[in-house]
Design an enzyme around this catalytic site. Structure first.
Site, PDB file in Angstrom:
ATOM      1  N   ARG A 177       0.769  -1.084   0.021  1.00 35.52           N
ATOM      2  CA  ARG A 177      -0.035   0.029   0.005  1.00 35.52           C
ATOM      3  C   ARG A 177       0.840   1.380  -0.085  1.00 35.52           C
ATOM      4  O   ARG A 177       0.338   2.197  -0.515  1.00 35.52           O
ATOM      5  CB  ARG A 177      -0.922  -0.051   1.081  1.00 35.52           C
ATOM      6  CG  ARG A 177      -1.946  -1.126   1.042  1.00 35.52           C
ATOM      7  CD  ARG A 177      -2.713  -1.295   2.416  1.00 35.52           C
ATOM      8  NE  ARG A 177      -3.377  -0.231   2.787  1.00 35.52           N
ATOM      9  CZ  ARG A 177      -4.790  -0.244   2.284  1.00 35.52           C
ATOM     10  NH1 ARG A 177      -5.268  -1.143   1.511  1.00 35.52           N
ATOM     11  NH2 ARG A 177      -5.425   1.033   2.534  1.00 35.52           N
ATOM     12  N   VAL A 207      -7.456  -2.918  -6.260  1.00 32.44           N
ATOM     13  CA  VAL A 207      -6.504  -3.882  -5.224  1.00 32.44           C
ATOM     14  C   VAL A 207      -6.180  -3.205  -4.047  1.00 32.44           C
ATOM     15  O   VAL A 207      -5.896  -2.215  -3.674  1.00 32.44           O
ATOM     16  CB  VAL A 207      -5.510  -4.487  -6.126  1.00 32.44           C
ATOM     17  CG1 VAL A 207      -5.958  -5.179  -7.482  1.00 32.44           C
ATOM     18  CG2 VAL A 207      -4.429  -3.604  -6.361  1.00 32.44           C
ATOM     19  N   GLU A 208      -5.683  -4.361  -2.953  1.00 35.28           N
ATOM     20  CA  GLU A 208      -5.220  -4.079  -1.753  1.00 35.28           C
ATOM     21  C   GLU A 208      -5.984  -2.979  -1.037  1.00 35.28           C
ATOM     22  O   GLU A 208      -5.577  -2.228  -0.067  1.00 35.28           O
ATOM     23  CB  GLU A 208      -3.866  -3.559  -1.852  1.00 35.28           C
ATOM     24  CG  GLU A 208      -2.741  -4.859  -2.450  1.00 35.28           C
ATOM     25  CD  GLU A 208      -1.650  -4.826  -1.818  1.00 35.28           C
ATOM     26  OE1 GLU A 208      -1.481  -4.541  -0.765  1.00 35.28           O
ATOM     27  OE2 GLU A 208      -0.661  -5.322  -2.537  1.00 35.28           O
ATOM     28  N   GLY A 209      -7.239  -3.490  -1.049  1.00 35.77           N
ATOM     29  CA  GLY A 209      -8.161  -2.509  -0.146  1.00 35.77           C
ATOM     30  C   GLY A 209      -8.846  -1.450  -1.179  1.00 35.77           C
ATOM     31  O   GLY A 209      -8.257  -0.661  -1.600  1.00 35.77           O
TER      32      GLY A 209
END
Length: 829
Positions: free
Chosen positions: A377, A499-501
Site C-alpha cells: 500500500r 486492489v489491496e483495499g
C-alpha cells in the site's frame, strides 16, 4: 476593566496552548484576581465570586483523590457504556503497524524540525547500478502493446530475465541470496517498470509486496526461511498469496475458507495439521505460482492445539503441486493481462509445519497481514501510479508543445493549460508522497495509516493525471496501437484503484477509522483503561488519559482560534524553512490544530455512531490525508535543494490540497447533527472567513509552461522513468522532437520577418509539408545546413508523434498474434 479582561483571555489562551497543569492554572487565576483587586478593576465581592467560579473547580481538579472520585470515576462509567463494540478483525487492524508523521498531524502541533531532519531517500551504488542496467534492460524487452496483444503476459525471455537477475528477491536479505534493496529502491524499480509496461511492473511487484517472502521475513520459522527464501530469491519458486474469497471480499472476519485441525498422513507419517477447504479469486500470479500463500479460518473443535476452538485467521504456505490444490483458469483484468486467477481446494490436508511461523502463529494471520500491508500500500501501488503518471505527463506535455492547431501549439490554449497544470501539480505531489512513504518504511516503520493515505490518494490522483492526458491528446488517445502511449494505462487504472483495499473502503473506513484511534495521543489509552479489569489501575490510567485528553482539546481550541485570528502568522514552521514556503508550513500547522479539534468534537458529538457515519469519517480522513500530502511535498522541495524553478509545481499542488482540506472540513460541519455546534466551530476555526482558494489561473499557466519547456525542472518532474529509443518507439520520438523545440522556435522567430515580407510562405501546420518549407528556406539562404537538419528532424520525429496507428480490415490480428521477437522500427515520416 477592558485591559484586565483582555489579559484574562490572552492569558487563558496562552496557558491552554502551553497545556499547563491545574496547579499552574490555580496560581494564574489567583494572580489575575489579585491584580484586578489591587488596581480597582474589581471590588471585593466580584473578586470573591470570581474565586468561587474559577478557583474552586480548579482546586477540585488539582487534588487527585477528589478529582478521581468526583469526575474520573463517573466519566469512566459513562465511557464504558458508550464505547462501541469492536470485532477481533477491527482490533487487529487498529493495533497493527506503527504511527509516524501522521501522529504529528493529529497532534495539532506538528514538529516540523523532526521531519526536516530526516535525510532524503537515496540509493546505494549497487542499487543505482541495478536501476540503470538490469531495470533498463527489462524495460527495453517489453512494452504494453506486445504484452497485451501478442503475449497476454510477459514473453518467456522477459520472465527468464526477471528470474535470473533477481527481480523476485529484491526484499530478501543477502544471506538468503536476495538483493536486500531498500524500500526506496523497491519503489524506484516499480516506478520505472510502470512507466514502460504494467505487466512487468505487476509481475515484479507482487512477490516483493504482500506475499510469502514478506510474511516469512517477519514471522517465518528459521526452517521455513532457509527453505523458501533462497528459492524465491533465485526465481525457482513463483509465489502468490490468496486472501480474497467470492463471498467475503474485504471482510476478513467473514472468510468462509476453513482449516480444521486434525491428524493426517504426510510423507508416510501421521502428523498434526489442517484439513483445508478454500475458494479464492483475484489472486495475482496464481496461474503460474509454484507456492501458494493461503489465508483461512482455523477451527480446532477437538482442542488438539490445546487452546481456543476457533483460533482465527491463519496463514500457510502450500506448494501448488500438492495433492488437492486446484489452480483455476485465468482472470482477464482490464487488458493488463498479468497472471491472475482463482485457486481452490477441497479437504486438502497440510501439515502444521506449513503454517507461516508454525503453531505459535496459528490464529494470528490477520494481524500478520495487516502489519505487512505497508509494502503493497505504501510502496508498490503508489509507485506504479507515479510511474505511469510520469509517462503520461512526459508524453502529453511533449505532444501539447508540438501539436499545432490554428497556427499555434495547443499547449498555449488556456483549456489545455488547465489540464496540464492538474497533471503537473498532481504528479509533483504524488511523487513527493511516494518518496516520503518509502522513507518511513526504510526508517523501520510499518505505517498503517500512512500506507492507506498513500494508496488511496496517489492512485486517485493518477487517475486524474491520465484522464487529463487523454483529454489533451484527443483522438490519438482513443485509437489503439503501439503508438498510443496512454490507452492501455487508461484501461488499467481501475486495477490500482481496486486492489489491496478498494479505494472507497480505504477512504471511508481505514484512513480515519484507524487514524482516529492509533494516531490520537489519548483515545487508545482511554480504550485500554476502560477494558482493564483491574479497577484501581483502570481508574489511574483513565484519569491520566482523560485529563490529558481534555488538556489536548483545550490546547487545540486555543491554537485554532489564535491561528485563525492571525491568518496563520502565529502558527509553527521549521526554523530553517525556505522563506517562499514558510506560509505553507504555517497553514498546515493551523489546519492540523483545526483538524484535531474537529476530530475530538466529532467523536464527542457522534460517539460510537461515528464508526457508521462513513461520509463524515471519510471527510475527516480527507483532511488528514491532504495535510500528509502537503508535508511530503514541502519536504521534497527541501530534499531537492529548494529548486526555484519547481516552485510553480509546489505552489499549485499545496494550494489545491489546502483548498481540498478546507472543503472537507466544511462538508463535515455542514452535515453535523447539531447545527449550533457546527456554526460555533465554523466561526471558531475560520474567524476571518475562509482562508484557502483554488490555484489561480496565473499559477496554472506557469505550471503548464514549465511542463512544456525542456530543461532541468521538467527533467526532475519526470525523473527516473524509462526513456525509449526515438528510432523504435513513438514516445521516444516525441521526446526527441520536444527537445528540439527551443532551437526550432529560435529559427522560426528569426524567419518571421521573411514570412511577413512574403519571401517565405507561412509555416505549415503539417509536419510533413514542413520539410518542403525547410528546403525552400535553405535554398534562399535563410537557414544553413545544420539548421535545416534540426527542422527536418523535428518534422520527422514530430510527425511520428502525432500519427495514429491504422490496421487492415481484420485489425491485423493474425499478424499481431505472431508474437514479435524483435522491436519493429517505426515508419519514416
Amino acid at each position: 476593566m477592558i485591559l484586565w479582561l483582555v489579559v484574562f483571555v490572552a492569558g487563558a489562551l496562552a496557558l491552554m496552548m502551553m497545556r499547563v497543569g491545574a496547579w499552574t492554572w490555580l496560581v494564574a487565576e489567583l494572580a489575575w484576581i489579585w491584580v484586578g483587586g489591587v488596581t480597582d478593576q474589581a471590588n471585593a465581592i466580584v473578586c470573591i465570586l470570581l474565586a468561587i467560579i474559577l478557583c474552586v473547580p480548579t482546586l477540585l481538579i488539582a487534588i487527585k483523590s477528589v478529582r478521581q472520585t468526583l469526575i474520573t470515576r463517573p466519566a469512566l462509567d459513562v465511557f464504558r457504556k458508550i464505547l462501541p463494540s469492536m470485532s477481533d478483525t477491527e482490533r487487529d487492524a487498529i493495533e497493527a503497524g506503527t504511527v509516524w508523521w501522521d501522529a504529528d498531524l493529529f497532534s495539532g502541533k506538528p514538529d516540523w524540525n523532526k521531519l526536516m531532519q530526516l535525510p532524503p531517500p537515496t540509493l546505494t551504488a549497487e542499487e543505482q547500478s541495478f536501476l540503470d542496467n538490469e531495470v533498463t534492460q527489462l524495460c527495453a524487452m517489453v512494452n504494453d502493446w506486445d504484452t497485451t496483444v501478442a503475449w497476454q503476459d510477459l514473453q518467456p525471455e522477459a520472465w527468464q530475465f526477471v528470474k535470473d537477475k533477481g527481480f523476485l528477491g529484491m526484499i530478501i536479505p543477502k544471506q538468503y541470496g536476495g538483493k536486500q534493496f531498500s524500500a526506496y529502491m523497491h519503489s524506484q524499480v516499480i516506478m520505472k517498470l510502470s512507466s514502460r509496461c504494467s505487466v512487468a511492473a505487476i509481475s515484479v511487484m507482487v512477490p516483493n509486496s504482500l506475499g510469502p517472502a514478506e510474511l516469512l521475513l517477519h514471522y517465518g520459522t528459521e526452517e521455513q526461511k532457509n527453505h523458501y527464501l533462497p528459492r524465491l530469491a533465485r526465481g525457482e519458486e513463483i509465489p502468490c498469496f490468496a486472501l480474497t474469497s467470492p463471498y467475503a471480499g474485504s471482510d476478513a472476519a467473514a472468510i468462509p475458507d476453513v482449516g480444521v485441525v486434525c491428524k493426517g498422513m504426510h510423507e508416510g507419517k501421521e502428523v498434526l495439521g489442517f484439513r483445508v477447504t478454500w475458494n479464492k479469486r483475484y489472486i495475482t500470479l496464481a496461474p503460474v505460482a509454484t507456492v501458494l500463500g493461503l489465508a483461512f479460518r482455523a477451527l480446532d473443535p477437538d482442542h488438539l492445539l490445546g487452546g481456543n476452538a476457533e483460533p482465527g485467521i491463519t496463514c500457510a504456505l502450500i506448494p501448488t503441486k500438492h495433492p488437492g490444490v486446484v489452480t483455476g483458469r485465468r482472470h482477464w483484468p482490464l487488458n493488463a493481462v498479468f497472471q491472475n486467477g482463482p485457486t481452490s481446494g477441497d479437504n486438502v490436508f497440510i501439515p502444521l509445519d506449513w503454517v507461516i511461523g508454525g503453531q505459535a502463529q496459528v490464529g494470528k494471520g490477520w494481524r500478520m497481514l495487516m502489519e505487512c500491508l505497508a509494502a503493497g500500500r505504501a510502496i508498490s501501488l503508489p509507485s506504479s501510479s507515479v510511474g505511469f503518471s510520469k509517462m503520461a505527463v512526459r508524453g502529453t506535455s511533449a505532444y501539447a508543445a508540438m501539436r499545432r492547431q490554428f497556427k499555434i501549439a495547443i499547449g498555449k490554449f488556456e483549456g489545455i493549460q488547465e489540464a496540464l497544470a492538474r497533471m503537473g501539480g498532481n504528479l509533483y505531489m504524488m511523487d513527493a508522497t511516494r518518496r516520503m512513504s518509502s522513507l518511513a518504511v526504510d526508517a523501520g516503520e510499518k505505517p498503517s495509516v500512512i500506507s492507506a493515505i498513500s494508496k488511496y490518494h496517489v492512485t486517485e490522483r493518477g487517475r486524474i493525471v491520465v484522464n487529463d492526458g487523454m483529454d489533451v491528446i484527443g483522438g490519438k488517445g482513443i485509437c489503439m496501437g503501439p503508438g498510443n502511449f496512454l490507452a492501455r494505462v487508461y484501461q488499467q487504472i481501475p486495477i490500482a484503484i481496486t486492489v489491496e483495499g478498494a479505494n472507497i473502503l480505504t477512504r471511508c473506513l481505514i484512513i480515519f477509522g484507524q487514524g482516529a484511534i492509533r494516531c490520537h495521543p489519548y483515545v487508545l489509552k482511554e480504550m485500554a483503561a476502560a477494558n482493564d479489569t483491574d479497577h484501581d489501575r483502570a481508574l489511574g490510567d483513565f484519569d491520566k488519559a482523560f485529563f490529558g485528553h481534555l488538556s489536548f482539546v483545550a490546547a487545540n481550541m486555543a491554537r485554532s482560534l489564535v491561528f485563525g485570528l492571525s491568518a496563520g502568522l502565529l502558527a509553527g514552521a521549521p526554523t530553517n524553512a525556505a522563506e517562499e514556503t514558510r506560509v505553507y508550513y504555517r497553514a498546515v500547522s493551523r489546519m492540523s490544530a483545526c483538524f484535531s479539534l474537529l476530530t475530538d468534537v466529532s467523536m464527542l458529538v457522534l460517539g460510537g455512531s461515528l464508526k457508521f457515519r462513513e461520509r463524515i469519517s471519510a471527510r475527516l480522513g480527507d483532511v488528514l490525508s491532504q495535510l500528509y500530502l502537503i508535508s511530503a511535498t514541502l519536504k521534497r522541495y527541501e530534499d531537492d535543494s529548494r529548486q526555484r524553478d519547481d516552485l510553480p509545481y509546489l505552489e499549485w499542488s499545496v494550494q489545491d490540497a489546502l483548498y481540498r482540506a478546507q472543503e472537507a472540513m466544511l462538508e463535515v460541519l455542514d452535515n453535523f447533527p447539531n447545527p449550533f455546534i457546527s456554526l460555533a466551530l465554523r466561526i471558531w476555526m475560520f474567524p476571518l472567513g475562509l482562508s484557502y482558494r483554488k490555484p489561480s489561473d496565473r499559477l496554472a499557466g506557469a505550471v503548464a509552461v514549465a511542463m512544456q519547456t525542456p530543461g532541468a525542472s521538467r527533467d526532475r518532474l519526470v525523473a527516473d522513468v524509462y526513456q525509449p529509443d526515438a528510432e523504435t518507439d513513438p514516445l521516444g520520438s516525441g521526446e526527441r522532437a520536444f527537445n528540439l523545440l527551443p532551437q526550432v522556435h529560435e529559427i522560426e522567430t528569426r524567419l518571421k520577418q521573411s514570412i511577413k515580407d512574403g519571401v517565405l510562405p507561412p509555416i505549415p501546420q503539417s509536419l510533413i509539408e514542413m520539410r518542403r518549407w525547410n528546403a525552400r528556406a535553405m535554398e534562399q539562404g535563410l537557414i544553413n545546413a545544420d539548421e535545416r537538419l534540426v527542422l527536418d528532424d523535428f518534422a520527422h520525429y514530430g510527425d511520428i508523434t502525432v500519427q495514429v496507428d491504422d490496421f487492415g480490415p481484420d485489425l491485423d490480428m493474425g499478424k499481431a498474434l505472431q508474437k514479435p521477437q524483435e522491436p519493429v522500427l517505426i515508419r519514416s515520416a
